[in-house]
Design a protein around this motif. Structure first.
Motif, short mmCIF file in Angstrom:
data_model
loop_
_atom_site.label_atom_id
_atom_site.label_comp_id
_atom_site.label_asym_id
_atom_site.label_seq_id
_atom_site.Cartn_x
_atom_site.Cartn_y
_atom_site.Cartn_z
N PRO A 1 0.78 -1.20 0.11
CA PRO A 1 0.08 0.07 0.13
C PRO A 1 0.91 1.40 -0.07
N LYS A 2 2.06 1.20 0.48
CA LYS A 2 2.87 2.65 0.71
C LYS A 2 4.09 2.57 -0.32
N ALA A 3 4.06 1.33 -1.26
CA ALA A 3 5.17 1.45 -2.17
C ALA A 3 5.03 2.32 -3.24
N THR A 4 6.17 3.05 -3.47
CA THR A 4 6.17 4.01 -4.64
C THR A 4 6.14 3.51 -5.92
N ARG A 5 5.97 4.02 -7.08
CA ARG A 5 5.60 3.22 -8.25
C ARG A 5 6.69 3.97 -9.41
N ILE A 6 6.80 3.19 -10.57
CA ILE A 6 7.46 3.66 -11.47
C ILE A 6 6.75 4.91 -12.04
N PRO A 7 7.72 5.97 -12.51
CA PRO A 7 9.33 5.84 -12.62
C PRO A 7 10.11 6.42 -11.55
N THR A 8 9.35 6.92 -10.31
CA THR A 8 10.20 7.50 -9.35
C THR A 8 10.84 6.30 -8.32
N ASN A 9 10.49 5.24 -8.36
CA ASN A 9 11.01 4.14 -7.45
C ASN A 9 12.27 3.54 -7.90
N LEU A 10 12.64 2.95 -6.97
CA LEU A 10 13.99 2.12 -7.39
C LEU A 10 13.92 1.25 -8.67
N ILE A 11 13.07 0.68 -8.97
CA ILE A 11 12.70 0.02 -10.20
C ILE A 11 12.84 0.88 -11.35
N GLY A 12 12.17 2.12 -11.17
CA GLY A 12 12.09 3.03 -12.06
C GLY A 12 13.56 3.48 -12.75
#
Length: 651
Positions: free
Chosen positions: A300-311
């Motif tokens: 629920p609190k995970a950031t998303r692509i493109p700003t997160n580490l995976i992005g």
């Protein structure tokens, strides 16, 4: 029965044992003997811009890998062969009776040329070559070029899982080298400026002690490294473990929210140099991060692509794919079909036959040359910019948003200097330099490709105050201003002279010796009025966007582009040949400016700047007359499928 394979494993940008598809391919051959080698390539020693800090990081990686190999087999190590691969490999094939050459494929332009030559030589020698498709990136760059018209569109689920490191390695065979060393051509030596001693790394084929040792900075004649950041797979895996252990940071990481002013410790992972040298697998990082953010409690609190580490990994892949499509042209504007042409100051000179930049540039403006030199050495008179450039030179690294700030300042937000000048400085000083990412980021920040909102500029005062209102970052890297209070630390020229004296630093001179005779230390006045220069740059960008040329336009190639610009346009636009200052060493000094009433204004919203979209997403909408080439450029938004979306769902 056919003899068992005798294999050379050629390490390049994969200095690790974990998750190495190429090394696994070599071991799958069940070789009689395995030679883990590194060819000490003079191209990188003499022809690529590399400062002592990046050299030290490479040597750390090589030494660590060599020790790890020896732990698996006491008879083996990383054997450094001090000769160009194009000349030494054919001799090794014969001397060691080699049947197979195995390596991880590289998509850098020089590497492609080198490997094509080696493939021909191996074929002539009857040696079978096993070049694994990719291991440096999440996806195969060449495959991305073929998909969707070159756009990096793919499903996250396609990332292969990392491979375990080997538990043992075969013995090497006979290590005798019964052939003459081919000495490299040492000139031109683009790195001579980095040396304070004789370059002697090619004094013998297997090193001064004949033990195939990793060379030293001293052998390279290089000045001592100053970076606190050290390389090697061991350090990389420890840093990864620490990252994954901090589940909150890993789950909620958002690049635009990290502080470019943090320095002890920094606010980002600093894993990028390990990815460059291959001491950390990008796939291992990807899957370990996924294992954290996919936990039910974290989702629920995970950031998303493109700003997160995976992005961040996907941005890197995007640039590698763009470079794979264009080769050498990707790192320049001239003859680059995806780069807008802007008549910058200090433009690169090109070879009319190859259409490639030569490494030299034209000085069309003494002021611009002075601005560039002062920017490079952290003497602009804007403490935030100077602190970043000094950190870069000292440590070989600055935060992503810091790179944005100094790049904007040099190009479209102040100096109007060619982005290729800045990219060359980053190439020289960054420990994590990769041509694809460096050129791509500079094109993005100068608004020649990927991003088009050129009217958004980073304020050298307001932007750093967001994360460091006290100015601690400036005090750390611009110690002349250590005693200045926060009211003046970002604008020291505003401080009364009596207070400047009391705080032990006068704001005077140009940072290059002029007007600096004083019993106390000095810090230079700003090189120009930022508001004034920002306005000039924006008008120049508007004009260039309206004219709408790209690097492959015949008018750019033949110089007739000047006919489209007024003589008083910003940049070398005068007449039919542009303006040139004779004598590149006689650059003069910047014009004097009245800084007493300077009001440094607008501040770019980084989240909108980095992730709001490029030209394909309305980046220059609302600009009358602007000509756009739709489909040529884009950003990550919408091109990657989120891991939480089902296949076929909206990205």
């Amino acid at each position: 029965m056919s003899p068992k394979p005798r294999v050379i494993y050629w390490f390049r940008t994969d200095l690790r044992l974990h998750d190495s598809p190429a090394l696994h391919a070599a071991l799958d051959l069940k070789p009689e003997c395995l030679y883990p080698i590194w060819c000490w390539d003079p191209h990188y020693v003499y022809r690529a811009r590399v400062g002592p800090n990046r050299w030290q990081f490479l040597l750390d990686c090589q030494s660590d890998l060599s020790a790890s190999i020896t732990k698996l087999n006491s008879n083996s190590k990383l054997f450094v062969i001090r000769e160009a691969p194009q000349t030494v490999l054919p001799k090794l094939f014969k001397a060691w009776n080699i049947t197979h050459l195995v390596f991880e494929r590289d998509t850098d332009p020089y590497a492609k040329e080198r490997d094509a030559t080696v493939l021909d030589l191996a074929r002539e020698a009857g040696v079978e070559v096993v070049a694994t498709r990719h291991g440096r990136t999440l996806y195969d760059p060449d495959e991305l070029v073929k998909a969707n018209g070159g756009k990096p569109t793919m499903s996250i689920s396609q990332v292969q899982h990392p491979l375990d490191p080997p538990k043992s390695l075969p013995n090497p065979g006979d290590l005798s080298l019964d052939f003459e060393q081919t000495q490299p051509a040492r000139e031109p030596d683009i790195n001579s400026i980095q040396r304070d001693g004789e370059e002697k790394s090619y004094s013998s084929l297997s090193g001064p002690q004949s033990d195939f040792a990793v060379p030293t900075l001293s052998e390279l004649g290089l000045k001592p490294a100053s970076t606190p950041h050290r390389g090697g797979e061991t350090n990389a895996l420890a840093a990864l473990d620490a990252l994954i252990a901090n589940e909150h940071y890993t789950t909620t990481f958002s690049k635009p929210e990290t502080a470019p002013t943090a320095f002890s410790p920094q606010s980002t992972t600093l894993l990028s140099p390990h990815h460059h040298f291959g001491s950390l697998s990008v796939r291992l990082l990807y899957w370990r991060v996924q294992s954290v953010i996919e936990k039910p409690a974290n989702k629920p609190k995970a950031t998303r692509i493109p700003t997160n580490l995976i992005g961040q990994l996907l941005f890197r892949d995007m640039y590698f794919a763009a470079q794979a499509a264009l080769g050498y042209r990707f790192a320049q504007t001239h003859n680059n079909p995806t780069a807008r042409f802007i008549p910058w100051h200090l433009p690169s000179q090109t070879d009319p036959h190859t259409q490639l930049v030569t490494g030299a540039y034209t000085i069309d403006s003494r002021a611009a040359e002075t601005w560039f030199r002062r920017w490079k050495h952290g003497r602009t008179g804007f403490p935030w910019i100077d602190a970043l450039m000094r950190q870069l030179r000292q440590e070989g690294w600055i935060h992503h948003l810091g790179r944005h700030a100094v790049a904007c300042f040099l190009t479209r937000g102040g100096c109007y200097v060619d982005w290729e000048r800045g990219a060359e400085v980053f190439e020289e000083w960054l420990i994590d330099h990769e041509t694809a990412c460096n050129a791509g980021n500079w094109q993005w920040l100068s608004c020649v490709a990927f991003y088009a909102q050129f009217y958004r500029c980073y304020s050298p005062v307001a932007f750093p105050k967001k994360t460091d209102p006290e100015g601690e970052f400036v005090r750390r890297f611009v110690p002349e201003l250590a005693a200045f209070p926060k009211k003046y630390v970002y604008e020291p020229w505003r401080a009364p002279v009596a207070d400047q004296k009391r705080w032990g630093c006068l704001i005077r001179g140009d940072g290059e010796g002029e007007g600096e005779e004083s019993e106390i230390q000095t810090y230079p006045k700003p090189i120009f009025d930022f508001n004034e220069r920002r306005g000039i740059c924006i008008e120049g960008m508007k004009s260039a966007y309206h004219i709408g040329l790209y690097g492959d336009d015949h008018r750019v190639k033949d110089g007739t582009w000047r006919q489209l610009f007024t003589d008083n346009a910003e940049g070398p636009t005068e007449g039919t040949q542009g303006s040139t200052v004779e004598g590149q060493t006689n650059t003069g000094s910047s014009e004097a400016v009245d800084t007493g009433a300077m009001d440094i204004g607008i501040d770019e919203d980084e989240r909108e700047a980095e992730h709001g979209g490029g030209e394909n997403r309305g980046g220059d909408d609302g600009m009358k007359g602007a000509k756009r080439k739709r489909g040529r450029q884009g950003t990550l938004d919408g091109h990657f499928v989120s891991p939480s979306k089902k296949k076929g769902g909206k990205g």
